[in-house]
Design an enzyme around this catalytic site. Structure first.
Site, mmCIF file in Angstrom:
data_model
loop_
_atom_site.group_PDB
_atom_site.id
_atom_site.type_symbol
_atom_site.label_atom_id
_atom_site.label_comp_id
_atom_site.label_asym_id
_atom_site.label_seq_id
_atom_site.Cartn_x
_atom_site.Cartn_y
_atom_site.Cartn_z
ATOM 1 N N ARG A 130 -59.687 -70.144 64.128
ATOM 2 C CA ARG A 130 -60.423 -70.031 62.876
ATOM 3 C C ARG A 130 -61.716 -70.821 63.038
ATOM 4 O O ARG A 130 -61.755 -71.829 63.758
ATOM 5 C CB ARG A 130 -59.599 -70.589 61.707
ATOM 6 C CG ARG A 130 -58.287 -69.844 61.503
ATOM 7 C CD ARG A 130 -57.409 -70.541 60.475
ATOM 8 N NE ARG A 130 -56.133 -69.837 60.327
ATOM 9 C CZ ARG A 130 -55.046 -70.068 61.053
ATOM 10 N NH1 ARG A 130 -55.090 -71.003 61.982
ATOM 11 N NH2 ARG A 130 -53.942 -69.378 60.854
ATOM 12 N N LYS A 134 -54.567 -74.502 59.831
ATOM 13 C CA LYS A 134 -54.405 -73.913 58.501
ATOM 14 C C LYS A 134 -52.947 -73.977 58.074
ATOM 15 O O LYS A 134 -52.044 -73.901 58.885
ATOM 16 C CB LYS A 134 -54.868 -72.462 58.501
ATOM 17 C CG LYS A 134 -54.789 -71.812 57.112
ATOM 18 C CD LYS A 134 -55.177 -70.363 57.166
ATOM 19 C CE LYS A 134 -54.997 -69.723 55.811
ATOM 20 N NZ LYS A 134 -55.292 -68.281 55.811
ATOM 21 N N HIS A 139 -64.479 -65.390 61.042
ATOM 22 C CA HIS A 139 -63.013 -65.386 61.082
ATOM 23 C C HIS A 139 -62.478 -64.115 61.730
ATOM 24 O O HIS A 139 -61.359 -64.090 62.244
ATOM 25 C CB HIS A 139 -62.454 -65.516 59.664
ATOM 26 C CG HIS A 139 -60.975 -65.757 59.622
ATOM 27 N ND1 HIS A 139 -60.422 -67.014 59.686
ATOM 28 C CD2 HIS A 139 -59.934 -64.895 59.534
ATOM 29 C CE1 HIS A 139 -59.102 -66.923 59.634
ATOM 30 N NE2 HIS A 139 -58.774 -65.650 59.535
ATOM 31 N N ARG A 178 -60.590 -63.393 65.338
ATOM 32 C CA ARG A 178 -59.151 -63.503 65.555
ATOM 33 C C ARG A 178 -58.488 -62.122 65.485
ATOM 34 O O ARG A 178 -57.621 -61.788 66.293
ATOM 35 C CB ARG A 178 -58.530 -64.435 64.506
ATOM 36 C CG ARG A 178 -58.839 -65.893 64.761
ATOM 37 C CD ARG A 178 -58.512 -66.767 63.558
ATOM 38 N NE ARG A 178 -57.128 -66.693 63.142
ATOM 39 C CZ ARG A 178 -56.124 -67.362 63.700
ATOM 40 N NH1 ARG A 178 -56.359 -68.146 64.746
ATOM 41 N NH2 ARG A 178 -54.895 -67.260 63.235
ATOM 42 N N HIS A 229 -49.637 -68.404 64.504
ATOM 43 C CA HIS A 229 -48.895 -67.797 63.403
ATOM 44 C C HIS A 229 -47.448 -68.258 63.457
ATOM 45 O O HIS A 229 -46.967 -68.717 64.496
ATOM 46 C CB HIS A 229 -48.956 -66.266 63.495
ATOM 47 C CG HIS A 229 -50.291 -65.724 63.113
ATOM 48 N ND1 HIS A 229 -50.671 -64.424 63.349
ATOM 49 C CD2 HIS A 229 -51.364 -66.302 62.498
ATOM 50 C CE1 HIS A 229 -51.901 -64.221 62.907
ATOM 51 N NE2 HIS A 229 -52.334 -65.350 62.400
ATOM 52 N N TYR A 280 -41.055 -76.126 69.752
ATOM 53 C CA TYR A 280 -41.384 -75.936 71.163
ATOM 54 C C TYR A 280 -42.709 -75.207 71.375
ATOM 55 O O TYR A 280 -43.012 -74.807 72.482
ATOM 56 C CB TYR A 280 -40.249 -75.170 71.852
ATOM 57 C CG TYR A 280 -38.968 -75.959 71.887
ATOM 58 C CD1 TYR A 280 -38.807 -77.004 72.787
ATOM 59 C CD2 TYR A 280 -37.934 -75.675 71.011
ATOM 60 C CE1 TYR A 280 -37.638 -77.744 72.806
ATOM 61 C CE2 TYR A 280 -36.755 -76.414 71.023
ATOM 62 C CZ TYR A 280 -36.616 -77.443 71.931
ATOM 63 O OH TYR A 280 -35.470 -78.179 71.943
#
Length: 446
Positions: free
Chosen positions: A255, A282, A352, A355, A379, A389
């Site tokens: 971002r 975010k 943005h 992405r 995400h 992990y």
């Protein structure tokens, strides 16, 4: 029957005198705690023996002590506990005094929406990013506190909350209005959890607000157009810092805020790694176990840009320091303004949107596993242990993916990409055949 004849009887008492009883539960404790005489009243409430302090002699004389004892007896006769009534009066006075003090300090009353909301924000801050916490409080300050901030939670109706949200809705900010309803609902639930006897009025108005239309930010997914944009970025004649930021955005899959706020202490150019602290990513929440930093493997192309930047801003601590604002990073609109200046308006691309570009082309063109791409985009992962992990999971695949992606971007920029992006043929409705049929009829008729 009154047993103490008059105030003179009390005034004539000598040290060592024991309890002086006036009857019906009222008595005086002479010379208790020094030279003071204390009035007490014994009574029975709900089969329990209790004692009520009436006052200190001579401030509370015999007549006044009897008056207070009579009032206490009347309370017991009505089924009320005199001690509890006194505590309630004291609490009421204390609350009033505290409210006056808070008002002088410019603070909202205890139990009001604003007071509870601010405590809720303070409680939740440790699990939010700094930016998210600021946004939540700012929204409440602008749109909710001015209308219902000083109202007690128990007195707030669904209509009052709806009126506040509809003022925001009337300005066209549908998403903000709905988010305010969700935030306010959490404030009420927080108060309920603390023990307040009320219900959440925001639950009754969930369907009374207009739902915002989800609009995705513009992004280029056509390889030819992406190549044109990459060439335009290299030719950008504005600030060197801005050009470097625009050059890095397509390669890093971040971002724009995560890139703009970068600090040199987070970046390891020797090993081509960048660890972004979790609190700057975010999302309002950080897991109970604590979120690890987000790993961004750096391609050789990205390292090259960072090397040039380090010579210029390495001593500032910030990778992209603001011009003229010491200790601040590049502003949030800078990159989009630069894209507009190059001729790419917001309907084509946004900072943005890079992405979405990477997400689309990595999966469709480079055939990278979707789960690896999603992890690099930071995400949420589906498995419960995935978050713990994230720091090392798929590390080799992610390193290879980031380099392959940068190489592909380099090929697009120089018009040498050999991978063909699948495209749909131009849509031709079958009804177009009718025009051909009509033309043939006309030819036959003539």
């Amino acid at each position: 029957m009154r047993l103490i004849k008059s105030d003179r009887t009390i005034q004539a008492l000598k040290p060592g005198t024991k309890r002086l009883t006036d009857g019906a539960g009222l008595y005086l404790l002479p010379f208790s705690k020094g030279d003071n005489h204390y009035w007490r009243f014994d009574y029975t409430y709900e089969s329990k023996r209790k004692t009520l302090s009436i006052g200190v002699y001579p401030e509370t004389g015999l007549a006044l002590a009897r008056e207070k004892a009579d009032a206490a007896r009347a309370s017991v006769a009505r089924g009320e506990d005199p001690s509890s009534l006194r505590k309630e009066v004291k609490q009421s006075i204390s609350k009033k005094v505290d409210a006056e003090k808070r008002a002088k300090r410019g603070e909202s009353p205890l139990g009001s929406f604003e007071e509870v909301a601010r405590r809720w924000v303070d409680t939740k801050r440790h699990g939010w990013t700094e930016g998210y916490g600021h946004v939540v409080l700012r929204r409440l300050q602008m749109h909710v506190f001015p209308l219902v901030g000083y109202a007690q939670l128990k007195d707030i109706s669904p209509k009052m909350m709806l009126d506040a949200f509809r003022k925001v809705e009337a300005c066209g900010h549908l998403d903000t209005a709905n988010r305010l309803r969700e935030i306010s609902s959490q404030v009420f639930r927080f108060a309920i959890a603390e023990g307040l006897d009320l219900r959440d009025p925001c639950a009754d108005i969930s369907d009374a607000l207009k739902k915002p239309i989800v609009r995705h930010r513009s992004a280029i997914t056509n390889p030819e157009q992406l190549g044109q944009l990459l060439r335009a970025i290299d030719e950008y004649s504005g600030s060197f810092l801005v050009r470097c930021a625009l050059q890095l955005l397509p390669h890093l899959m971040l971002r724009s805020s995560e890139l703009r706020m970068a600090e040199w202490k987070e970046i390891d150019l020797d090993n081509r790694l960048w660890y972004i602290p979790a609190e700057r990513m975010k999302g309002p929440k950080i897991s109970k176990m604590g979120k690890p930093p987000h790993l961004v493997p750096l391609s050789t192309q990205a390292v090259s840009v960072f090397e040039d930047l380090f010579e210029l801003t390495g001593r500032t601590g910030l990778v992209f320091p603001s011009q003229g604002r010491l200790g601040r990073c590049m502003s949030e609109n800078t990159l989009n303004v630069a894209l507009r200046a190059m001729g790419f308006d917001s309907s084509i691309v946004t900072s943005h949107g890079f992405r979405a570009t990477a997400r689309t082309l990595l999966v469709e063109v480079l055939r990278i596993d979707e789960s690896i791409v999603e992890m690099q985009l930071a995400h949420s992962v589906k498995d419960a242990l995935g978050t713990a992990y994230n720091r090392t999971q798929f590390i080799h695949q992610r390193l290879e993916m980031m380099q392959s992606w940068s190489d592909y971007l380099e090929d697009l920029k120089h018009n040498r990409a050999k991978i063909v992006h699948p495209t749909l043929p131009k849509f031709t409705p079958v009804t177009d055949r009718l025009k051909v049929f009509e033309k043939r009829r006309e030819e036959i008729a003539t």
